[in-house]
Motif scaffolding. Structure first.
Motif, PDB file in Angstrom:
ATOM      1  N   ASP A  81       1.322  -1.162  -0.041  1.00 47.25           N
ATOM      2  CA  ASP A  81      -0.788  -0.134   0.209  1.00 47.25           C
ATOM      3  C   ASP A  81       0.973   0.954  -0.217  1.00 47.25           C
ATOM      4  O   ASP A  81       2.269   1.168  -0.235  1.00 47.25           O
ATOM      5  CB  ASP A  81      -0.861  -0.068   1.166  1.00 47.25           C
ATOM      6  CG  ASP A  81      -0.313   0.199   3.045  1.00 47.25           C
ATOM      7  OD1 ASP A  81       1.158   0.554   2.753  1.00 47.25           O
ATOM      8  OD2 ASP A  81      -1.222  -0.460   3.852  1.00 47.25           O
ATOM      9  N   SER A  82       0.280   2.442   0.768  1.00 47.15           N
ATOM     10  CA  SER A  82       1.131   4.007   0.243  1.00 47.15           C
ATOM     11  C   SER A  82       2.055   3.440   1.348  1.00 47.15           C
ATOM     12  O   SER A  82       2.945   4.732   1.467  1.00 47.15           O
ATOM     13  CB  SER A  82       0.363   5.143   0.107  1.00 47.15           C
ATOM     14  OG  SER A  82      -0.614   5.010   0.854  1.00 47.15           O
ATOM     15  N   LEU A 112       0.837   1.763  -6.586  1.00 47.33           N
ATOM     16  CA  LEU A 112       2.196   2.626  -6.515  1.00 47.33           C
ATOM     17  C   LEU A 112       2.766   2.068  -7.495  1.00 47.33           C
ATOM     18  O   LEU A 112       2.988   1.216  -8.611  1.00 47.33           O
ATOM     19  CB  LEU A 112       2.411   0.899  -5.904  1.00 47.33           C
ATOM     20  CG  LEU A 112       1.659   0.158  -4.045  1.00 47.33           C
ATOM     21  CD1 LEU A 112       2.552  -0.250  -3.469  1.00 47.33           C
ATOM     22  CD2 LEU A 112       1.938   1.548  -3.611  1.00 47.33           C
ATOM     23  N   ASN A 163       6.708   5.120  -5.090  1.00 46.31           N
ATOM     24  CA  ASN A 163       6.638   3.444  -3.982  1.00 46.31           C
ATOM     25  C   ASN A 163       7.776   2.736  -4.427  1.00 46.31           C
ATOM     26  O   ASN A 163       7.597   1.761  -4.359  1.00 46.31           O
ATOM     27  CB  ASN A 163       5.376   3.440  -3.797  1.00 46.31           C
ATOM     28  CG  ASN A 163       4.736   4.381  -3.051  1.00 46.31           C
ATOM     29  OD1 ASN A 163       3.805   5.261  -3.428  1.00 46.31           O
ATOM     30  ND2 ASN A 163       4.394   4.326  -1.951  1.00 46.31           N
TER      31      ASN A 163
END
Length: 247
Positions: free
Chosen positions: A203-204, A229, A239
């Motif tokens: 995830d973030s 991402l 990311n």
């Protein structure tokens, strides 16, 4: 213009018929974990040379290179034949920006590789930086066969030293291997099977590094983008940070 140091081979460690680690003593130089140099040998007309990541951490004076011998290659079969006492040239200065200082902040660090692409991650894990910056580190190594899973003792040592912080997940695509996943890494990302197996979430809050086969990198980037991402760039932090050894 690159300068060259003369190093002496102290070990040629065999992992299997094609995969080996060349350990070299050379005059000391500074580098950042994740960077690479070129190894060179004299050729008929010019020096044969190729880039290889440093597997050893900057604090280790013995240089370590993880190499696959390609039968049709000009250099790797010759490196494969080196024995203790032989010499090899090492380029200066070290190069590359596949380093942790280029990675934005996050809670988890995913070190995803295929083949010899695990090399720079081992260099990074030999420093204090990732352990201090990230709550959990996922080391994912994709190979064809179980005998390609190298540096197992070193990885297990880090797991003992950092209990619960380092999660190691092998991926072996061409044979069944206990504890390993078997599909290609991009498929495992897209399906969610990789996250389920390691108990983590892409995830973030995750920073993902990809290193190895360019097809894996291309497909994994697409799968990660589907999860929101995006690629990490200096002008636009994201990311996903990538390194390709060949194109």
């Amino acid at each position: 213009m690159a300068q060259w140091l003369t190093g002496t081979v102290i070990e040629n460690k065999r992992w299997n018929d094609q995969l080996f680690s060349l350990r070299v003593e050379a005059p000391p130089f500074d580098f950042v974990a994740g960077q690479f140099v070129r190894l060179g040998l004299p050729g008929a007309e010019k020096r044969l040379q190729r880039a290889y990541s440093l597997v050893n951490s900057p604090s280790d004076p013995v240089l370590d290179f993880l190499i696959t011998s390609v039968p049709t290659g000009a250099l790797s079969p010759r490196l494969d034949l080196l024995i203790p006492g032989d010499t090899v040239e090492v380029s200066q200065p070290p190069s590359g920006f596949f380093i942790l200082s280029e990675i934005p902040e996050g809670e988890t660090l995913w070190l995803v590789s295929t083949g010899t692409g695990i090399g720079p991650y081992l260099s990074m894990l030999g420093t204090e930086i990732p352990w201090q910056r990230f709550k959990t580190i996922y080391l994912v190594h994709g190979v064809r066969y179980r005998h390609d899973l190298c540096y197992q003792e070193l990885i297990q040592q880090w797991q003992l030293e950092h209990p619960g912080q380092l999660i190691y997940q092998p991926v072996v695509t061409r044979e069944t291997c206990s504890g390993a996943l078997q599909q290609r890494i991009p498929q495992l990302i897209r399906s969610g099977e990789l996250e389920a197996k390691v108990g983590g979430t892409l995830d973030s809050n995750a920073q993902v590094m990809l290193c190895g086969n360019p097809e894996m990198i291309l497909d994994a980037k697409a799968a990660l983008l589907e999860k929101g991402l995006d690629k990490n760039l200096r002008r636009k932090p994201g990311n996903v940070t990538v390194e390709q050894y060949w194109k």
